[in-house]
Write a protein that holds these residues in place. Structure first.
Motif, PDB file in Angstrom:
ATOM      1  N   VAL A 198       0.846  -1.127  -0.060  1.00  9.00           N
ATOM      2  CA  VAL A 198      -0.142   0.080   0.053  1.00  9.00           C
ATOM      3  C   VAL A 198       0.878   1.273  -0.061  1.00  9.00           C
ATOM      4  CG1 VAL A 198      -1.828   1.348   1.261  1.00  9.00           C
ATOM      5  CG2 VAL A 198      -1.986  -1.161   1.141  1.00  9.00           C
ATOM      6  N   LEU A 199       1.740   1.375   1.008  1.00  8.58           N
ATOM      7  CA  LEU A 199       2.676   2.322   0.982  1.00  8.58           C
ATOM      8  C   LEU A 199       3.383   2.747  -0.480  1.00  8.58           C
ATOM      9  CD1 LEU A 199       4.488   1.961   4.348  1.00  8.58           C
ATOM     10  CD2 LEU A 199       2.331   3.324   3.834  1.00  8.58           C
ATOM     11  N   ALA A 200       4.139   1.656  -0.998  1.00  6.86           N
ATOM     12  CA  ALA A 200       4.733   1.636  -2.189  1.00  6.86           C
ATOM     13  C   ALA A 200       3.968   2.030  -3.461  1.00  6.86           C
ATOM     14  CB  ALA A 200       5.430   0.313  -2.739  1.00  6.86           C
ATOM     15  N   ALA A 201       2.479   1.788  -3.338  1.00  6.94           N
ATOM     16  CA  ALA A 201       1.539   2.185  -4.360  1.00  6.94           C
ATOM     17  C   ALA A 201       1.532   3.745  -4.371  1.00  6.94           C
ATOM     18  CB  ALA A 201       0.294   1.188  -4.499  1.00  6.94           C
ATOM     19  N   ARG A 202       1.445   4.408  -3.209  1.00  4.76           N
ATOM     20  CA  ARG A 202       1.078   5.605  -2.997  1.00  4.76           C
ATOM     21  C   ARG A 202       2.315   6.640  -3.093  1.00  4.76           C
ATOM     22  NH1 ARG A 202      -3.598   7.751  -3.131  1.00  4.76           N
ATOM     23  NH2 ARG A 202      -3.971   8.499  -1.116  1.00  4.76           N
ATOM     24  N   ILE A 242      -2.418   8.192   3.172  1.00  5.04           N
ATOM     25  CA  ILE A 242      -2.386   6.954   2.424  1.00  5.04           C
ATOM     26  C   ILE A 242      -3.477   6.010   2.172  1.00  5.04           C
ATOM     27  CG2 ILE A 242      -0.456   5.108   2.310  1.00  5.04           C
ATOM     28  CD1 ILE A 242       1.505   7.096   3.186  1.00  5.04           C
ATOM     29  N   TYR A 243      -3.990   5.713   3.283  1.00  6.54           N
ATOM     30  CA  TYR A 243      -4.905   4.701   3.050  1.00  6.54           C
ATOM     31  C   TYR A 243      -6.307   5.301   2.821  1.00  6.54           C
ATOM     32  CZ  TYR A 243      -1.944   0.963   4.759  1.00  6.54           C
ATOM     33  OH  TYR A 243      -0.778  -0.133   5.160  1.00  6.54           O
ATOM     34  N   GLY A 244      -6.707   6.247   3.285  1.00  7.70           N
ATOM     35  CA  GLY A 244      -8.153   6.838   3.236  1.00  7.70           C
ATOM     36  C   GLY A 244      -8.105   8.148   2.340  1.00  7.70           C
ATOM     37  N   ASP A 245      -7.048   8.583   1.663  1.00  8.86           N
ATOM     38  CA  ASP A 245      -7.224   9.733   0.842  1.00  8.86           C
ATOM     39  C   ASP A 245      -7.869  10.812   1.250  1.00  8.86           C
ATOM     40  OD1 ASP A 245      -6.046  10.656  -1.638  1.00  8.86           O
ATOM     41  OD2 ASP A 245      -8.286  10.718  -2.431  1.00  8.86           O
ATOM     42  N   VAL A 246      -7.604  11.138   2.800  1.00  7.26           N
ATOM     43  CA  VAL A 246      -8.431  12.371   3.286  1.00  7.26           C
ATOM     44  C   VAL A 246      -7.386  13.078   4.438  1.00  7.26           C
ATOM     45  CG1 VAL A 246     -10.764  11.568   3.277  1.00  7.26           C
ATOM     46  CG2 VAL A 246      -9.306  10.584   5.181  1.00  7.26           C
ATOM     47  N   LEU A 247      -7.965  14.273   4.511  1.00 13.11           N
ATOM     48  CA  LEU A 247      -7.184  15.054   5.747  1.00 13.11           C
ATOM     49  C   LEU A 247      -7.672  14.687   7.058  1.00 13.11           C
ATOM     50  CD1 LEU A 247      -6.581  18.667   4.022  1.00 13.11           C
ATOM     51  CD2 LEU A 247      -4.824  16.877   4.547  1.00 13.11           C
ATOM     52  N   PRO A 248      -6.761  14.665   7.850  1.00 14.80           N
ATOM     53  CA  PRO A 248      -7.371  14.625   9.346  1.00 14.80           C
ATOM     54  C   PRO A 248      -8.288  15.870   9.674  1.00 14.80           C
ATOM     55  CG  PRO A 248      -5.250  15.526   9.346  1.00 14.80           C
ATOM     56  CD  PRO A 248      -5.326  15.229   7.983  1.00 14.80           C
ATOM     57  N   ALA A 249      -9.360  15.707  10.559  1.00 13.99           N
ATOM     58  CA  ALA A 249     -10.381  16.731  10.818  1.00 13.99           C
ATOM     59  C   ALA A 249      -9.465  17.693  11.630  1.00 13.99           C
ATOM     60  CB  ALA A 249     -11.638  16.179  11.703  1.00 13.99           C
ATOM     61  N   VAL A 250      -9.565  18.973  11.309  1.00 18.73           N
ATOM     62  CA  VAL A 250      -8.949  20.042  12.095  1.00 18.73           C
ATOM     63  C   VAL A 250      -9.923  21.234  12.555  1.00 18.73           C
ATOM     64  CG1 VAL A 250      -6.901  19.804  10.846  1.00 18.73           C
ATOM     65  CG2 VAL A 250      -8.597  21.290   9.861  1.00 18.73           C
ATOM     66  N   ASN A 251      -9.668  21.538  13.624  1.00 13.95           N
ATOM     67  CA  ASN A 251     -10.393  22.798  14.321  1.00 13.95           C
ATOM     68  C   ASN A 251      -9.761  24.176  14.133  1.00 13.95           C
ATOM     69  OD1 ASN A 251     -11.876  24.406  15.979  1.00 13.95           O
ATOM     70  ND2 ASN A 251     -12.013  23.037  17.672  1.00 13.95           N
ATOM     71  N   GLU A 252     -10.442  25.062  13.359  1.00 12.52           N
ATOM     72  CA  GLU A 252     -10.013  26.181  13.111  1.00 12.52           C
ATOM     73  C   GLU A 252      -9.536  27.081  14.290  1.00 12.52           C
ATOM     74  OE1 GLU A 252     -11.405  30.206  10.513  1.00 12.52           O
ATOM     75  OE2 GLU A 252     -12.557  28.436  10.466  1.00 12.52           O
ATOM     76  N   GLU A 253     -10.395  26.727  15.508  1.00 10.05           N
ATOM     77  CA  GLU A 253      -9.933  27.533  16.355  1.00 10.05           C
ATOM     78  C   GLU A 253      -8.747  27.178  17.074  1.00 10.05           C
ATOM     79  OE1 GLU A 253     -11.494  30.214  17.053  1.00 10.05           O
ATOM     80  OE2 GLU A 253     -13.019  29.875  15.458  1.00 10.05           O
ATOM     81  N   GLU A 254      -8.144  25.938  16.954  1.00 15.73           N
ATOM     82  CA  GLU A 254      -6.988  25.554  17.473  1.00 15.73           C
ATOM     83  C   GLU A 254      -5.426  25.587  16.713  1.00 15.73           C
ATOM     84  OE1 GLU A 254      -6.978  23.907  20.298  1.00 15.73           O
ATOM     85  OE2 GLU A 254      -9.141  23.825  20.711  1.00 15.73           O
ATOM     86  N   ASP A 255      -4.849  26.255  17.408  1.00 15.00           N
ATOM     87  CA  ASP A 255      -3.558  26.504  17.058  1.00 15.00           C
ATOM     88  C   ASP A 255      -2.774  25.568  16.296  1.00 15.00           C
ATOM     89  OD1 ASP A 255      -4.195  29.293  17.004  1.00 15.00           O
ATOM     90  OD2 ASP A 255      -2.938  29.598  18.851  1.00 15.00           O
ATOM     91  N   GLU A 256      -2.927  24.307  17.415  1.00 13.03           N
ATOM     92  CA  GLU A 256      -1.988  23.030  17.185  1.00 13.03           C
ATOM     93  C   GLU A 256      -2.455  22.626  15.783  1.00 13.03           C
ATOM     94  OE1 GLU A 256      -4.401  22.487  20.346  1.00 13.03           O
ATOM     95  OE2 GLU A 256      -3.258  24.399  20.265  1.00 13.03           O
ATOM     96  N   TYR A 271       7.765  12.556   1.279  1.00  8.85           N
ATOM     97  CA  TYR A 271       7.435  11.304   0.720  1.00  8.85           C
ATOM     98  C   TYR A 271       6.672  11.106  -0.530  1.00  8.85           C
ATOM     99  CZ  TYR A 271       8.909   9.443   5.198  1.00  8.85           C
ATOM    100  OH  TYR A 271       9.776   9.174   6.252  1.00  8.85           O
ATOM    101  N   ASP A 272       6.630  12.471  -1.283  1.00 11.70           N
ATOM    102  CA  ASP A 272       6.232  12.780  -2.535  1.00 11.70           C
ATOM    103  C   ASP A 272       4.667  12.187  -2.657  1.00 11.70           C
ATOM    104  OD1 ASP A 272       6.277  12.997  -5.264  1.00 11.70           O
ATOM    105  OD2 ASP A 272       6.909  11.069  -5.811  1.00 11.70           O
ATOM    106  N   LEU A 273       3.934  12.925  -2.030  1.00 14.49           N
ATOM    107  CA  LEU A 273       2.739  12.649  -1.836  1.00 14.49           C
ATOM    108  C   LEU A 273       2.081  14.014  -2.347  1.00 14.49           C
ATOM    109  CD1 LEU A 273       2.298  10.975   1.658  1.00 14.49           C
ATOM    110  CD2 LEU A 273       1.968   9.951  -0.741  1.00 14.49           C
ATOM    111  N   ARG A 274       2.025  14.067  -3.558  1.00 13.48           N
ATOM    112  CA  ARG A 274       1.589  15.516  -4.158  1.00 13.48           C
ATOM    113  C   ARG A 274       0.203  15.927  -3.988  1.00 13.48           C
ATOM    114  NH1 ARG A 274      -0.251  17.583  -8.915  1.00 13.48           N
ATOM    115  NH2 ARG A 274       0.572  19.693  -9.651  1.00 13.48           N
ATOM    116  N   ARG A 275      -0.816  15.121  -3.891  1.00 12.07           N
ATOM    117  CA  ARG A 275      -2.175  15.380  -3.638  1.00 12.07           C
ATOM    118  C   ARG A 275      -2.245  15.642  -2.153  1.00 12.07           C
ATOM    119  NH1 ARG A 275      -7.838  14.857  -4.585  1.00 12.07           N
ATOM    120  NH2 ARG A 275      -8.922  13.909  -2.954  1.00 12.07           N
ATOM    121  N   LEU A 276      -1.486  15.223  -1.309  1.00 11.69           N
ATOM    122  CA  LEU A 276      -1.607  15.368   0.297  1.00 11.69           C
ATOM    123  C   LEU A 276      -0.964  16.719   0.370  1.00 11.69           C
ATOM    124  CD1 LEU A 276      -2.092  15.059   3.233  1.00 11.69           C
ATOM    125  CD2 LEU A 276      -0.126  13.907   3.123  1.00 11.69           C
TER     126      LEU A 276
END
Length: 353
Positions: A198-202, A242-256, A271-276
């Motif tokens: 999976v890692l090599a394919a992505r 890499i596995y789910g093709d999605v960004l993690p959920a983020v909170n606009e109010e959280e600086d972290e 890691y050459d993940l252009r879409r990410l």
């Protein structure tokens, strides 16, 4: 032209089943009967009136009727249900039922419309309220909608519902279950198990690291590979992409969370993940402000994020924003760390010629 059912709305409430059992070939007409017009709640409090779903040309449709006396007109539109074709070309005509013949007839004087699936197309026809009131019979009126689809799907499509792809969920579940994992990574004191294929394919970087000639003959279970200069939270988020093709959920109010997106962009570049990388860049657009713009400019310069840099320059074109940023410590740090960037930034904030 085939009759494809009737919808009866009384006082703003659709009566009966929301799905019409009647279907048609490439053309058909549906009747929308509005009873108790004077008792229909005014919008926007009740929402638009929607007919039952009906099928014409292999596509599912429903009529939208906006009864708000907004500008003195009644607005009619269509909702085209999701389908794989993308755009549907069709003749569409609305009329009062007493203006049409019961015998099949072609649509005259209609333009060819390109309607997008899974979208409501409002305002296809507006009828003056005074004209509508003249058509009332016992506080009711009937709208006829004629549709001729010019690119119909197979007539059997109405019997087959193809569910949306669940590949992302399948691969995400594979990662979470840890079944069949054959490689592990040690990141900031935490261990993450994954699947080499999976890692090599992505990622070309993972492919080179895991399937280079030097790796031939390696056992199916290997010791954890050490990943330096990366936080475990960032690596976990990268695996999630890499596995789910999605960004993690983020909170606009959280600086972290904003910091996480920046580090994730760096990891994506590593890691050459252009879409990410582009997804992180686009997401960061929404966080441009007085306190972040200089950080983002430096990040964009280092990792070639031209879109993010242009968005920052656009923010600085506002004189009030520019004055506020110049007074920050971040601007002083940018001047010291990237003096060659100052000329580019000045040119970037100038109005385009």
């Amino acid at each position: 032209m085939s009759f494809v059912g009737v919808s009866v709305v009384d006082g703003g409430v659709l009566l009966g089943s929301p799905i019409s059992p009647t279907t048609a070939g490439a053309s058909g007409y549906h009747l929308l009967v509005i009873e108790g017009y004077s008792r229909t709640p005014a919008l926007p409090y009740s929402g638009p009136i929607e007919s039952r779903c009906f099928t014409v040309g292999g596509y599912r449709w429903s009529i939208y009727c906006d009864l708000v006396d907004n500008g003195g007109s009644l607005s009619l539109g269509l909702f085209l249900d999701v389908n794989p074709a993308g755009l549907v070309k069709a003749h569409v005509e609305f009329s009062f039922a007493d203006e049409t013949n019961e015998e099949p007839a072609s649509i005259h004087g209609s333009e060819i419309l390109e309607l997008r699936c899974d979208q409501c197309h409002n305002g296809l026809k507006d009828i003056e309220i005074e004209t509508l009131k003249k058509r009332l019979r016992d506080d009711s009126f009937t709208i006829r909608c004629d549709i001729v689809v010019l690119n119909p799907t197979s007539n059997t499509s109405q019997f087959i519902d193809v569910p949306p792809s669940d590949m992302q969920r399948n691969f995400t579940n594979l990662l979470l279950s840890r079944e069949g994992t054959d490689v592990a990574f040690r990141v900031s004191g935490e261990t993450f198990a994954a699947h080499r294929c999976v890692l090599a394919a992505r990622s070309t970087v993972f492919r080179a690291a895991l399937f280079s000639p030097m790796k031939e003959g390696m056992s199916s279970t290997v010791a954890a590979m050490q990943i330096d200069d990366m936080d475990a939270v960032v690596f976990k988020a990268m695996l999630g992409f890499i596995y789910g093709d999605v960004l993690p959920a983020v909170n606009e109010e959280e600086d972290e969370d904003v910091v996480l997106l920046q580090h994730l962009l760096v990891a994506a570049d590593r890691y050459d993940l252009r879409r990410l990388r582009l997804m992180c860049e686009k997401k960061l657009h929404g966080y441009i402000g007085v306190g972040t713009v200089t950080i983002f400019i430096a990040l964009a310069e280092q990792y070639g994020c031209d879109g993010l840099k242009k968005a920052c320059y656009e923010f600085l074109r506002c004189p009030d924003n520019l004055r506020a940023v110049v007074d920050t410590d971040g601007f002083d740090d940018l001047c010291r760390s990237c003096p060659s960037l100052m000329k580019d930034m000045i040119l970037g904030v100038l109005p385009p010629k």
